[in-house]
Design an enzyme around this catalytic site. Sequence first.
Site, mmCIF file in Angstrom:
data_model
loop_
_atom_site.group_PDB
_atom_site.id
_atom_site.type_symbol
_atom_site.label_atom_id
_atom_site.label_comp_id
_atom_site.label_asym_id
_atom_site.label_seq_id
_atom_site.Cartn_x
_atom_site.Cartn_y
_atom_site.Cartn_z
ATOM 1 C CB CYS A 1 -6.082 28.008 -32.971
ATOM 2 S SG CYS A 1 -6.433 27.638 -34.705
ATOM 3 C CG HIS B 1 -3.042 31.137 -32.847
ATOM 4 N ND1 HIS B 1 -2.420 30.086 -33.475
ATOM 5 C CD2 HIS B 1 -4.235 31.309 -33.483
ATOM 6 C CE1 HIS B 1 -3.204 29.640 -34.446
ATOM 7 N NE2 HIS B 1 -4.296 30.366 -34.477
ATOM 8 C CG ASN C 1 -3.799 29.254 -38.053
ATOM 9 O OD1 ASN C 1 -3.341 28.531 -37.174
ATOM 10 N ND2 ASN C 1 -4.979 29.830 -37.936
#
Length: 323
Positions: free
Chosen positions: A114, A250, A280
């Site tokens: 990520c 993020h 996500n």
Amino acid sequence: MVRRAVVKGVGHYLPDRVVPNAEFEKTLDTTDEWIKARSGIESRHFAAPDQTTSDLATQAAKAALDMAGMDGNDIDAIVLATSTADLTFPSAATMVQHAIGNTKGYAFDVQAVCAGFVYALSNANALILSGQADRVLVIGAETFSRIMDWTDRSTCVLFGDGAGAIILEAQEGDGTSADRGILSTDLNSDGRYKDLLYVDGGVSTQNTGMLRMVGKEVFRHAVEKLAQTAHTALDKVGLGPDDVSWVVPHQANIRIIQSTAKKLGVEMDRVVVTVQNHGNTSAASIPLALSVGVARGQIKTGDLIVTEAIGGGLAWGAVVVRW
């Protein structure tokens, strides 16, 4: 005068299939309300069976090139952040290179889960500052739907597929924090925390594997480390939270985003949030949010942007850029 990596274009791509939370109610002991309350996610996009990560990345790259008024051969280097590349090798970046008609540059993937886009952006900045490239296409793209355990309600409802891209170009600046372009970067990792977020397979284990996560521990590390890395990146150029126009974090979980913003000292009305619509998307989440933020009219030329992300490794970092 100093050399700066200045944003010239941004773009994104989302697969056609939209998956609302209600779809998981058919197969899991979960509800739309449960998912929204714990993550802020309402829906996400899943790639079609015949779509690969490089396909998504190519569409995002083309959108960024269009905004910048460039074609593929105007690019000197391509840096693609992904943990879900099409093949073990070659890199997905080289597939994008071919798809956009680039025959003169070089391309490679970066894998920091990520945090991948922050790492890719930092690498692209270094290529420009060192004179190894004048124009770099930086992409984050993922098909995390391919590594989900569909029986694990704590993880499979959180992730989605997508891609975002940004084009950086070398320009001259005065060497102050008022310059346009990337002003500072901060990268970190700590392999002691590998077991908090990982895929339980890979090439050398002869098993594709599925994503595993210790959610509470990841949350705890995320809030602490994201605020810390953002402060560090700002400190490097003598700036503080009050100078920030937008935080583009993020997009993992709305509670992480809110807690990090509070710890950083930035109100939520200065945070670009897309997690509700995308879930996500790992390395794709920041460039997706940047592109959406521009399309919404939130992010404008001259704005000071802070991006920060954390992922498996653990790996985390931040970038400060004046748009």
